[in-house]
Design an enzyme around this catalytic site. Sequence first.
Site, short mmCIF file in Angstrom:
data_model
loop_
_atom_site.label_atom_id
_atom_site.label_comp_id
_atom_site.label_asym_id
_atom_site.label_seq_id
_atom_site.Cartn_x
_atom_site.Cartn_y
_atom_site.Cartn_z
N GLN A 116 -7.81 -5.08 9.59
CA GLN A 116 -6.59 -4.91 10.69
C GLN A 116 -6.98 -3.61 11.53
OE1 GLN A 116 -2.39 -4.99 8.78
NE2 GLN A 116 -3.33 -4.99 7.17
N ASP B 59 -4.00 7.43 4.85
CA ASP B 59 -3.74 6.06 4.96
C ASP B 59 -4.17 5.46 6.31
OD1 ASP B 59 -2.14 4.08 4.64
OD2 ASP B 59 -0.26 4.72 5.63
N GLU B 60 -4.30 4.09 6.37
CA GLU B 60 -4.93 3.72 7.34
C GLU B 60 -6.42 3.98 7.97
OE1 GLU B 60 -3.40 0.93 8.62
OE2 GLU B 60 -1.36 1.17 8.42
N LYS C 29 0.71 -1.29 0.23
CA LYS C 29 -0.09 -0.07 -0.14
C LYS C 29 0.76 1.28 -0.04
CE LYS C 29 -0.69 0.42 5.15
NZ LYS C 29 0.05 1.92 5.02
N THR C 30 2.08 1.28 0.60
CA THR C 30 2.84 2.42 0.75
C THR C 30 3.37 2.69 -0.60
OG1 THR C 30 3.62 1.87 2.95
CG2 THR C 30 4.97 3.54 1.93
N ARG D 231 2.42 -10.62 10.36
CA ARG D 231 3.58 -9.96 10.45
C ARG D 231 4.79 -11.01 10.13
NH1 ARG D 231 1.87 -5.95 9.55
NH2 ARG D 231 0.02 -7.16 9.31
#
Length: 681
Positions: free
Chosen positions: A255, A224-225, A32-33, A617
């Site tokens: 998330q 973002d997020e 996504k970044t 993770r």
Amino acid sequence: MFDLSALNPPQRQAVETVNGPVLILAGAGTGKTRVITHRIAYLVRKGVAPGNVLGVTFTNKAAREMQERVRKLLPASRNTDRRTRNKEDRPTICTFHSLCVRILRQHIEKLGYKRNFVIYDESEQLGTIKKILANISAKGEKTDPAAVLAMLSRFKNGGERAKAFGDPSVHALAEHVSKRYESALHACNAVDFDDLILLTLRLFREHPDALEACRAKYRYVMVDEYQDTNAAQFELVNSLTKVHRNLCVVGDDDQSIYGWRGAEVANLLDLEKHFPEVKVVKLEQNYRSTSTILSAANALIKNNARRRAKSLWSDKGTGAKISLRAFETDEDEAREVVAAIEFNRLAKRVTWAQNAILFRTNQQSRPIEMALRTAGVRYHLIGGQSFFDRREIRDVLAYLKTFLNPHDDVSLLRVANTPARGLSDVTMERLLGASHERKESVFASMKNPMVTTTFQTRTRESIETFVALIERTQAVLHGGQGVAGTALGGWTEAFLNEIGYFAELRRYEKEAEAGENRVRNLKDFIATMDNAGSTTATFHDRLQEFLEDVTLDSDREEEEENKGDAVTLITMHSCKGLEFPHVYVIGLEDGLLPHSRSKVEGTLDEERRLFYVAVTRAMLSLTITHCAGRKKYGQVLPCHPSQFLKELPPELVETEDEISKKVVEVSTGKNLFAAMREAAQ
């Protein structure tokens, strides 16, 4: 030509869809970044002025990373002189709070504050709450200041679930404290993190011209997020974008793990209610983990009913099965996890830094830390309070800064009534207002007879006494009288005794031991002052050098925090956005994960999302552990495996019995033995 060939088809679609509302549904590890930064660069390459592009995220680290990536994607500015380069030459990429600081620095005077307002961190907020509680609580009554502060934050951020399930007594007390708290901060020309957004919203409501100016500037907004936004952040984003509607939000409802602090996953799930024309783009190719890990994560999260459907996949191969291990006690668990890390280091050359141990609560770190220390394994525990964030340290530093420069409003306002000397919050608010009107420092207003004569005699005497204290101490520091050859630490301790600060620390705490701990912390800090500066320098210069060194050292703390080869210890709530080759998720027990509170608060779905975040993770290997008994308050209490373990597909999981039944080939054993022998030499 701007090259988008490195992006997969959904990523490219997300980058090239620039007009109107867009939801980029980005699963864990799907890049996504990369998409966000390429989209920002694409907007600029398509002719949008950089200054009209805004990217908002939640942490300074994420903002810095995005800024650097965007800088590399955009052509260099024609103006190579940094001193004259216009900030409009680059997009604005920052946190929600940084954005609001930018806006408030320009407009906050419209709300009755000065532009040089200070932002209180958690330790300063807690100090303010404690002072208020000390004045209003009955003798012997014990109230947790942190609980009151948390409830205040929930009030501000509109966390309906938190309001509904919080302690009713704390809820009532927080409502009672609220106005006093706001007054105390305003008196110091201070705001807290929540205020940054709320004051910006108030500015937009009361001063439409300020809102229009911001809308004109930020014509393309990316967030973002987005699943972590709360009610206030949603209102801020909506205010900026509901006219031009060029809003792109990036997030993953699977998330969303911060509901306890006000995050509203409904902001993402119900986006169509506010932007019916929104275009949804799904990113599902994971670049982080093996197929086994992702299949387990997909199976787990499908048990949540209300979610946007997505299924992560990877081309990184099947990988090893997930290892599930059971232990008698948490000490056995810790010892065996550390043994596994050491075996992999010696036999497979897996460095310490490639390992992370994840847990639900901070208390679980104690046996792990003990086992790591015993084995001589370096580790880094993420979280915990910095020494320089302690209230008593900040108070003393503020005193010293005030003596060197009494026109430093931030420092002076912090210590004016610490310890209490008759300068109430109301008094300091009036002095701050006078200094604002006269365009002078608060100290100058305290010395101005035209200001002080407006106060009652007793208050005026308190102001004059405080001014005399500062000027008397300044004269000593500059003149050297009585301090020649005196140690900085000795002088500081004597001064604090003189004003009754140590007694104040002891009185402040409900429990005597807590007060003594604060006194010990402060005296340890004071003792370090004697190493500052040249012995031939003046007392004033030594003090100045000490303060400069302290500031620089505390600034370097964060930079050096993650350096070196060390195992990472981290809570599941803190690990989002991170990745590690080898992950150990410990304590998968009923009552820990899902937490016992989740049954009362109805937050089982969020607990499952927390486990999903922990699982995703892992890049190469994942080990999950649980215990039959865990030590609490000196006793080993029985534990039961988490219900979430039953949701992992059995064919993807390998137990200790299954591992031990495997036949190790002779060649494999020889290779391992050779590697261990080489490492030991």
